[in-house]
Design an enzyme around this catalytic site. Structure first.
Site, PDB file in Angstrom:
ATOM      1  N   LYS A 165      -6.632   6.575   0.641  1.00  0.00           N
ATOM      2  CA  LYS A 165      -6.225   5.572  -0.343  1.00  0.00           C
ATOM      3  C   LYS A 165      -7.194   5.589  -1.527  1.00  0.00           C
ATOM      4  CE  LYS A 165      -4.069   2.661   3.181  1.00  0.00           C
ATOM      5  NZ  LYS A 165      -4.166   1.446   4.002  1.00  0.00           N
ATOM      6  N   ASP A 169     -13.256  14.023   6.518  1.00  0.00           N
ATOM      7  CA  ASP A 169     -14.360  13.135   6.878  1.00  0.00           C
ATOM      8  C   ASP A 169     -15.616  13.780   6.327  1.00  0.00           C
ATOM      9  OD1 ASP A 169     -15.252  10.717   8.031  1.00  0.00           O
ATOM     10  OD2 ASP A 169     -16.118  11.799   9.699  1.00  0.00           O
TER      11      ASP A 169
END
Length: 199
Positions: free
Chosen positions: A9, A71
């Site tokens: 996001k 990540d």
């Protein structure tokens, strides 16, 4: 593959990936483009790979489409690889870039030579395609941790991270330079061969 979902996001990250995939005629959409209430994925893994895979695989099963998740974090050699997967919340909740930097600088006070303060940003990309094995690509940006913070361009640990070959911190570099040497950029470059294969 004509479409891929980027499990983020974060607007800046979404734009970077969209530009990359558009060169191959692949439409990339971020979670910001998707309708409905999308659940947050709990990052319960113990490695960057596990956390990236958790996000990619859960979203791939939710949307039944290929999904890319990443990540990333900072690993400092003198701190045995910390903050690592806990980079975003190293100083605890609520998460604060300033508190995280303060904690790292405090923990490194005994290391008074720059060469003792080696570190790297790590980015792991996971691509989950429904019914297929998840693939991973990794990128690094090597450097050292400064003695104090400097610079306004950036976020996270950028004001205390001096990339290898530079005198300035990541937050003192222009966005163009930073993006060309970043761990995410290096991980994305490793995606190229995978995409060539599937195309």
């Amino acid at each position: 593959m004509k479409q891929i979902i980027i499990a983020t996001k974060n607007k800046g990250k979404a734009i970077e990936f969209k530009q990359f995939f558009s060169d191959y005629g692949i439409e990339a959409m971020s979670l910001l483009d998707m309708q409905g209430d999308i659940p947050d994925v709990e990052e319960t893994g113990t490695t960057f790979e596990e956390n990236a895979a958790l996000k990619a695989e859960q979203m791939a099963s939710l949307f039944d489409k290929p999904v890319l998740a990443d990540d990333s974090g900072l690993m400092i050699d003198a701190l045995d690889g910390r903050p690592g997967i806990y980079s975003a919340r190293y100083a605890g909740e609520p998460k604060s870039d300033q508190a995280n930097m303060n904690k790292v600088l405090e923990e490194l006070t005994a290391f008074t030579a720059l060469e003792e303060r080696t570190a790297r940003f790590v980015c792991v990309l996971a691509i989950a395609v429904p019914g297929e094995k998840t693939i991973f690509r990794k990128g690094y940006c090597e450097g050292t941790i400064a003695f104090s913070e400097a610079g306004e361009n950036g976020f996270g640990y950028d004001p205390v991270f001096i990339p290898k070959g530079y005198q300035e911190t990541m937050a003192q570099l222009s966005a163009g330079v930073k993006n060309s040497i970043s761990h995410r950029k290096n991980a994305i470059l490793h995606l190229d061969e995978w995409i060539q294969d599937i195309l």
